[in-house]
Design a protein around this motif. Structure first.
Motif, PDB file in Angstrom:
ATOM      1  N   SER A 263       0.819  -1.211   0.000  1.00 25.76           N
ATOM      2  CA  SER A 263       0.000   0.000   0.000  1.00 25.76           C
ATOM      3  C   SER A 263       0.851   1.258   0.000  1.00 25.76           C
ATOM      4  O   SER A 263       2.059   1.230   0.246  1.00 25.76           O
ATOM      5  CB  SER A 263      -0.915  -0.002   1.217  1.00 25.76           C
ATOM      6  N   ASN A 264       0.184   2.355  -0.265  1.00 25.88           N
ATOM      7  CA  ASN A 264       0.775   3.697  -0.208  1.00 25.88           C
ATOM      8  C   ASN A 264       2.136   3.774  -0.906  1.00 25.88           C
ATOM      9  O   ASN A 264       3.154   4.110  -0.301  1.00 25.88           O
ATOM     10  CB  ASN A 264       0.861   4.157   1.255  1.00 25.88           C
ATOM     11  N   VAL A 265       2.100   3.489  -2.200  1.00 28.25           N
ATOM     12  CA  VAL A 265       3.316   3.546  -3.019  1.00 28.25           C
ATOM     13  C   VAL A 265       3.705   4.999  -3.236  1.00 28.25           C
ATOM     14  O   VAL A 265       2.874   5.836  -3.603  1.00 28.25           O
ATOM     15  CB  VAL A 265       3.074   2.874  -4.391  1.00 28.25           C
ATOM     16  N   ARG A 266       4.974   5.297  -2.959  1.00 28.12           N
ATOM     17  CA  ARG A 266       5.483   6.667  -3.133  1.00 28.12           C
ATOM     18  C   ARG A 266       6.868   6.636  -3.769  1.00 28.12           C
ATOM     19  O   ARG A 266       7.618   5.687  -3.580  1.00 28.12           O
ATOM     20  CB  ARG A 266       5.585   7.384  -1.767  1.00 28.12           C
TER      21      ARG A 266
ATOM     22  N   VAL B  91      12.027   4.022  -4.055  1.00 19.71           N
ATOM     23  CA  VAL B  91      10.651   3.542  -4.126  1.00 19.71           C
ATOM     24  C   VAL B  91      10.244   3.143  -2.722  1.00 19.71           C
ATOM     25  O   VAL B  91      10.979   2.442  -2.032  1.00 19.71           O
ATOM     26  CB  VAL B  91      10.555   2.318  -5.067  1.00 19.71           C
ATOM     27  N   GLU B  92       9.070   3.625  -2.302  1.00 17.28           N
ATOM     28  CA  GLU B  92       8.602   3.322  -0.949  1.00 17.28           C
ATOM     29  C   GLU B  92       7.217   2.687  -1.023  1.00 17.28           C
ATOM     30  O   GLU B  92       6.390   3.087  -1.833  1.00 17.28           O
ATOM     31  CB  GLU B  92       8.525   4.637  -0.154  1.00 17.28           C
ATOM     32  N   PHE B  93       6.976   1.674  -0.228  1.00 18.93           N
ATOM     33  CA  PHE B  93       5.602   1.189  -0.044  1.00 18.93           C
ATOM     34  C   PHE B  93       5.480   0.578   1.339  1.00 18.93           C
ATOM     35  O   PHE B  93       6.481   0.399   2.043  1.00 18.93           O
ATOM     36  CB  PHE B  93       5.192   0.186  -1.140  1.00 18.93           C
ATOM     37  N   SER B  94       4.248   0.299   1.727  1.00 22.78           N
ATOM     38  CA  SER B  94       4.024  -0.266   3.057  1.00 22.78           C
ATOM     39  C   SER B  94       3.381  -1.636   2.938  1.00 22.78           C
ATOM     40  O   SER B  94       2.743  -1.957   1.940  1.00 22.78           O
ATOM     41  CB  SER B  94       3.131   0.660   3.877  1.00 22.78           C
ATOM     42  N   ILE B  95       3.598  -2.431   3.980  1.00 22.49           N
ATOM     43  CA  ILE B  95       2.950  -3.726   4.098  1.00 22.49           C
ATOM     44  C   ILE B  95       1.765  -3.526   5.022  1.00 22.49           C
ATOM     45  O   ILE B  95       1.943  -3.145   6.179  1.00 22.49           O
ATOM     46  CB  ILE B  95       3.876  -4.789   4.745  1.00 22.49           C
ATOM     47  N   GLY B  96       0.569  -3.763   4.496  1.00 21.95           N
ATOM     48  CA  GLY B  96      -0.605  -3.625   5.335  1.00 21.95           C
ATOM     49  C   GLY B  96      -1.483  -2.468   4.916  1.00 21.95           C
ATOM     50  O   GLY B  96      -1.392  -1.970   3.793  1.00 21.95           O
ATOM     51  N   VAL B  97      -2.326  -2.048   5.835  1.00 24.29           N
ATOM     52  CA  VAL B  97      -3.309  -1.006   5.573  1.00 24.29           C
ATOM     53  C   VAL B  97      -3.142   0.055   6.649  1.00 24.29           C
ATOM     54  O   VAL B  97      -3.105  -0.259   7.840  1.00 24.29           O
ATOM     55  CB  VAL B  97      -4.742  -1.600   5.623  1.00 24.29           C
ATOM     56  N   ASP B  98      -3.007   1.322   6.225  1.00 27.56           N
ATOM     57  CA  ASP B  98      -2.760   2.380   7.205  1.00 27.56           C
ATOM     58  C   ASP B  98      -3.939   2.540   8.163  1.00 27.56           C
ATOM     59  O   ASP B  98      -5.067   2.157   7.862  1.00 27.56           O
ATOM     60  CB  ASP B  98      -2.473   3.701   6.485  1.00 27.56           C
ATOM     61  N   ALA B  99      -3.648   3.133   9.303  1.00 28.35           N
ATOM     62  CA  ALA B  99      -4.636   3.218  10.389  1.00 28.35           C
ATOM     63  C   ALA B  99      -5.934   3.876   9.935  1.00 28.35           C
ATOM     64  O   ALA B  99      -7.019   3.482  10.353  1.00 28.35           O
ATOM     65  CB  ALA B  99      -4.036   3.978  11.568  1.00 28.35           C
ATOM     66  N   GLU B 100      -5.812   4.842   9.051  1.00 27.45           N
ATOM     67  CA  GLU B 100      -7.020   5.562   8.650  1.00 27.45           C
ATOM     68  C   GLU B 100      -8.006   4.658   7.901  1.00 27.45           C
ATOM     69  O   GLU B 100      -9.203   4.644   8.177  1.00 27.45           O
ATOM     70  CB  GLU B 100      -6.651   6.760   7.782  1.00 27.45           C
ATOM     71  N   ALA B 101      -7.476   3.892   6.970  1.00 28.28           N
ATOM     72  CA  ALA B 101      -8.354   3.001   6.199  1.00 28.28           C
ATOM     73  C   ALA B 101      -8.665   1.717   6.960  1.00 28.28           C
ATOM     74  O   ALA B 101      -9.637   1.033   6.664  1.00 28.28           O
ATOM     75  CB  ALA B 101      -7.695   2.656   4.857  1.00 28.28           C
TER      76      ALA B 101
ATOM     77  N   THR C 150     -11.627  -4.673  14.220  1.00 30.49           N
ATOM     78  CA  THR C 150     -10.224  -5.068  14.152  1.00 30.49           C
ATOM     79  C   THR C 150      -9.569  -4.762  12.819  1.00 30.49           C
ATOM     80  O   THR C 150      -8.371  -4.900  12.695  1.00 30.49           O
ATOM     81  CB  THR C 150     -10.087  -6.571  14.445  1.00 30.49           C
ATOM     82  N   GLY C 151     -10.333  -4.346  11.841  1.00 27.34           N
ATOM     83  CA  GLY C 151      -9.733  -3.955  10.574  1.00 27.34           C
ATOM     84  C   GLY C 151      -9.300  -5.123   9.716  1.00 27.34           C
ATOM     85  O   GLY C 151      -9.880  -6.205   9.766  1.00 27.34           O
ATOM     86  N   TYR C 152      -8.222  -4.924   8.961  1.00 26.22           N
ATOM     87  CA  TYR C 152      -7.808  -5.879   7.943  1.00 26.22           C
ATOM     88  C   TYR C 152      -6.675  -6.777   8.398  1.00 26.22           C
ATOM     89  O   TYR C 152      -5.855  -6.391   9.226  1.00 26.22           O
ATOM     90  CB  TYR C 152      -7.332  -5.128   6.698  1.00 26.22           C
TER      91      TYR C 152
ATOM     92  N   ASP D 252      -2.718  -2.094  13.643  1.00 27.87           N
ATOM     93  CA  ASP D 252      -1.994  -0.888  13.214  1.00 27.87           C
ATOM     94  C   ASP D 252      -0.491  -0.944  13.467  1.00 27.87           C
ATOM     95  O   ASP D 252       0.307  -0.509  12.646  1.00 27.87           O
ATOM     96  CB  ASP D 252      -2.570   0.353  13.914  1.00 27.87           C
ATOM     97  N   SER D 253      -0.081  -1.485  14.633  1.00 27.34           N
ATOM     98  CA  SER D 253       1.343  -1.444  14.963  1.00 27.34           C
ATOM     99  C   SER D 253       2.163  -2.365  14.057  1.00 27.34           C
ATOM    100  O   SER D 253       3.386  -2.262  14.016  1.00 27.34           O
ATOM    101  CB  SER D 253       1.546  -1.843  16.425  1.00 27.34           C
ATOM    102  N   ASN D 254       1.492  -3.245  13.323  1.00 29.87           N
ATOM    103  CA  ASN D 254       2.225  -4.154  12.430  1.00 29.87           C
ATOM    104  C   ASN D 254       2.256  -3.664  10.983  1.00 29.87           C
ATOM    105  O   ASN D 254       2.670  -4.383  10.075  1.00 29.87           O
ATOM    106  CB  ASN D 254       1.632  -5.558  12.510  1.00 29.87           C
ATOM    107  N   TYR D 255       1.806  -2.429  10.787  1.00 31.25           N
ATOM    108  CA  TYR D 255       1.889  -1.773   9.479  1.00 31.25           C
ATOM    109  C   TYR D 255       3.323  -1.277   9.301  1.00 31.25           C
ATOM    110  O   TYR D 255       3.831  -0.530  10.130  1.00 31.25           O
ATOM    111  CB  TYR D 255       0.890  -0.614   9.468  1.00 31.25           C
TER     112      TYR D 255
END
Lengths: 236, 345
Positions: free
Chosen positions: A57-60, A103-113, A135-137, A164-167
């Motif tokens: 997620s959140n590719v930058r 290149v940056e990206f994240s593993i998981g889903v950010d807290a907001e979503a 509990t989210g995703y 969230d803390s494992n994002y």
């Protein structure tokens, strides 16, 4: 949909005809992951993988000085490998000319979503990565079987990592020049053994289930550390 | 000039996920199509002796089931499986207990000619529909008056795709319109939690009955599981009957648990009469077999020796809590909605 953060002084129409494919090759150590039919050795036993899924997620993209060049909107991509699907890549199109150093990206889903269940695209709640409203995703899901040495019956491997803390956010240095309609493919490796090796050694003999809690945190620290690596960029 | 068909807009909770992209392009939903499908769903002329309609086995008051362990057709011959609740089928891509049907359209034409269900031929049924003046209705929906097997299937599917249940107490709770009791909240949490011995108590249900839909994974056959009903010797073929793969033996479609309090008896062969029996099954009567799902095998509130029987170790109170949550899934509006009722009355 794109957001431009680089200012553009001239009136010239910006060319937005570059594209980038992200491709993930799922591996077990040095060999490609094969679902269900292949047994791999570990912890004096063997294991199989029935299903592997994770959110990228959140590719930058950043420049030489670490400034943000581009950030994809609604950037949630579910990579899936199981008996039903093989969805190992995604494509970002309509990119402007850019000189990318990171290149940056994240593993998981950010807290907001994470705690909304009315999200679009790959976050669609009907794709079996949403736990429930509170509990989210699940960020990373791995299921399989472990045949421990000396046991007649196998044990299930059930790793559902979320919270969230494992994002985790990862950065990879690259030297990538997007200009005048280029199409590149960024090839990444996702080694599932990276979930269990370092800094925390997880033995399937002791831990074959993790869903939240201490073991989930350990696995998340591992996938932040060495599950993902950059292979190469190819011009398509 | 014919009037443009009026599109039918469906309403569903956002947390069910996208659905407009799930309606097949060659069978768009229209109000007229829905109404024709509804008439056909309640039409006894679709059976050999004019005594049975789809609605005989799929009764609205029972959330479109028939209250029997296994269904019987017009000749009184019992099938091997229980009538399934027809609900929220937009979010499914495989149909029947063993997954052999790929669309609602495909499944909807099957009972008509099936000798142990409505036992007729399409030729005979279509003749009766024509004599009854249906041709005009087909013309309004499909542009020309021909009545065909394919069109019957399409209209029936339009009606069934509209059978959305999204106004149970649980939905009202999710929308902040209903204050759940503390027992309901405990049940909800247990339902959706995978237990970790010593750390987290859970009932494990949400591992397979996913999210607010409480039905199985949509992707391929990922939502088909062996939930421990029988040992290897007794195990029904399930998905294996369709795929031929021994690894699929005993795997059945994970049904939605929406309106589950109204759809007894339970399981593909209707073996359990009550939800209490269902909870006893998951808690202490799981039968081991080669294809027993790992989510059940590895779901327990106590550490289990792999050589011992698989047990959840819920307390009696926790079982009651989960049942209280299951009762929250009853949707009175759905089972009383006049739009889904018999139009011939």
């Amino acid at each position: 949909m794109l957001i431009f953060l680089s200012s553009c002084g001239s009136d010239d129409a910006v060319q937005m005809n570059n594209s980038l494919v992200f491709n993930f090759e799922n591996m077990v150590g040095e060999v490609p992951l094969v679902i269900a039919s292949q047994e791999y050795e570990r912890d004096n036993g063997t294991f199989t993988v029935e299903e592997l899924k994770y959110y990228i997620s959140n590719v930058r993209f950043l420049d030489d000085d670490g400034n943000l060049l581009f950030s994809e909107e609604e950037s949630y991509h579910l990579i899936t490998q199981n008996n039903a699907s093989n969805k190992l890549n995604f494509k970002i199109t309509d990119l402007p000319d850019l000189q990318i150093s990171t290149v940056e990206f994240s593993i998981g889903v950010d807290a907001e979503a994470n705690t909304k269940l009315d999200n679009p695209g790959d976050l669609d709640p009907s794709n079996n990565m949403a736990w429930n409203w509170d509990t989210g995703y699940k960020f990373v899901l791995l299921e399989g079987k472990f045949f421990a040495a000396g046991e007649t019956d196998y044990r299930g491997l059930v790793f559902h990592i979320g919270e969230d803390s494992n994002y985790k956010t990862l950065q990879f240095p690259v030297n990538l020049n997007l200009s005048e309609g280029t199409e590149y493919e960024i090839q990444m490796k996702a080694n599932i053994l990276g979930m269990f090796n370092s800094p925390n050694t997880i033995s399937f003999n002791e831990v074959n289930v993790a869903m939240g809690g201490e073991n989930a945190r350990k696995i998340a620290d591992n996938y932040e550390n060495e599950m993902f690596s950059f292979i190469q960029i190819v011009n398509k | 000039m014919k009037p443009e068909p009026v599109e039918l807009e469906l309403n569903a909770p956002v947390y069910f996920g996208e659905f407009n992209n799930r309606i097949p392009e060659d069978n768009p939903l229209t109000e007229k199509g829905f109404q024709l499908g509804r008439m056909l769903f309640y039409e006894k002329k679709l059976s050999g002796d004019n005594t049975m309609a789809c609605a005989s086995c799929h009764q609205q008051k029972k959330a479109f089931t028939d209250g029997l362990a296994v269904s019987k057709g017009i000749d009184g011959i019992a099938g091997k499986v229980s009538a399934m609740s027809l609900v929220n089928m937009l979010w499914a891509e495989k149909f029947t207990w063993n997954g052999r049907k790929r669309s609602i359209e495909e499944q909807s034409v099957d009972p008509v000619a099936n000798p142990i269900e409505m036992h007729t031929t399409f030729e005979a049924a279509i003749e009766k529909l024509e004599a009854d003046g249906y041709s005009e209705l087909f013309s309004e929906v499909f542009g020309t008056p021909e009545i065909t097997e394919g069109r019957i299937g399409k209209a029936l599917s339009q009606f069934q795709r509209s059978l959305i249940s999204g106004n149970s107490k649980y939905d009202q709770y999710l929308r902040n319109e209903y204050q759940a009791t503390s027992q309901e909240i405990r049940g909800m949490q247990l339902f959706f939690t995978h237990p970790i011995p010593g750390q987290l108590r859970g009932g494990n249900c949400g591992d397979c009955h996913l999210g607010p839909l409480t039905s199985g994974d949509i992707d391929g056959f990922q939502g088909f599981h062996n939930n421990g009903l029988d040992s290897d010797e007794e195990l029904d073929a399930g998905l294996m009957e369709f795929t031929g793969n021994p690894a699929d033996k005993g795997r059945f479609k994970t049904p939605s648990l929406r309106n589950i309090a109204l759809t007894a008896p339970y399981m593909h062969d209707g073996r359990f009469q009550t939800l209490e029996e269902v909870l006893d099954h998951y808690n202490e009567n799981i039968k081991k077999s080669e294809t027993l799902d790992i989510l059940i095998k590895e779901g327990s509130n106590e550490p289990i020796d792999p050589n011992e029987p698989v047990k959840l170790f819920l307390t009696d109170q926790e079982k009651e809590d989960i049942i209280a949550f299951l009762h929250m899934l009853t949707d009175e509006e759905f089972v009383n909605n006049p739009r889904f009722s018999n139009p011939h009355n």
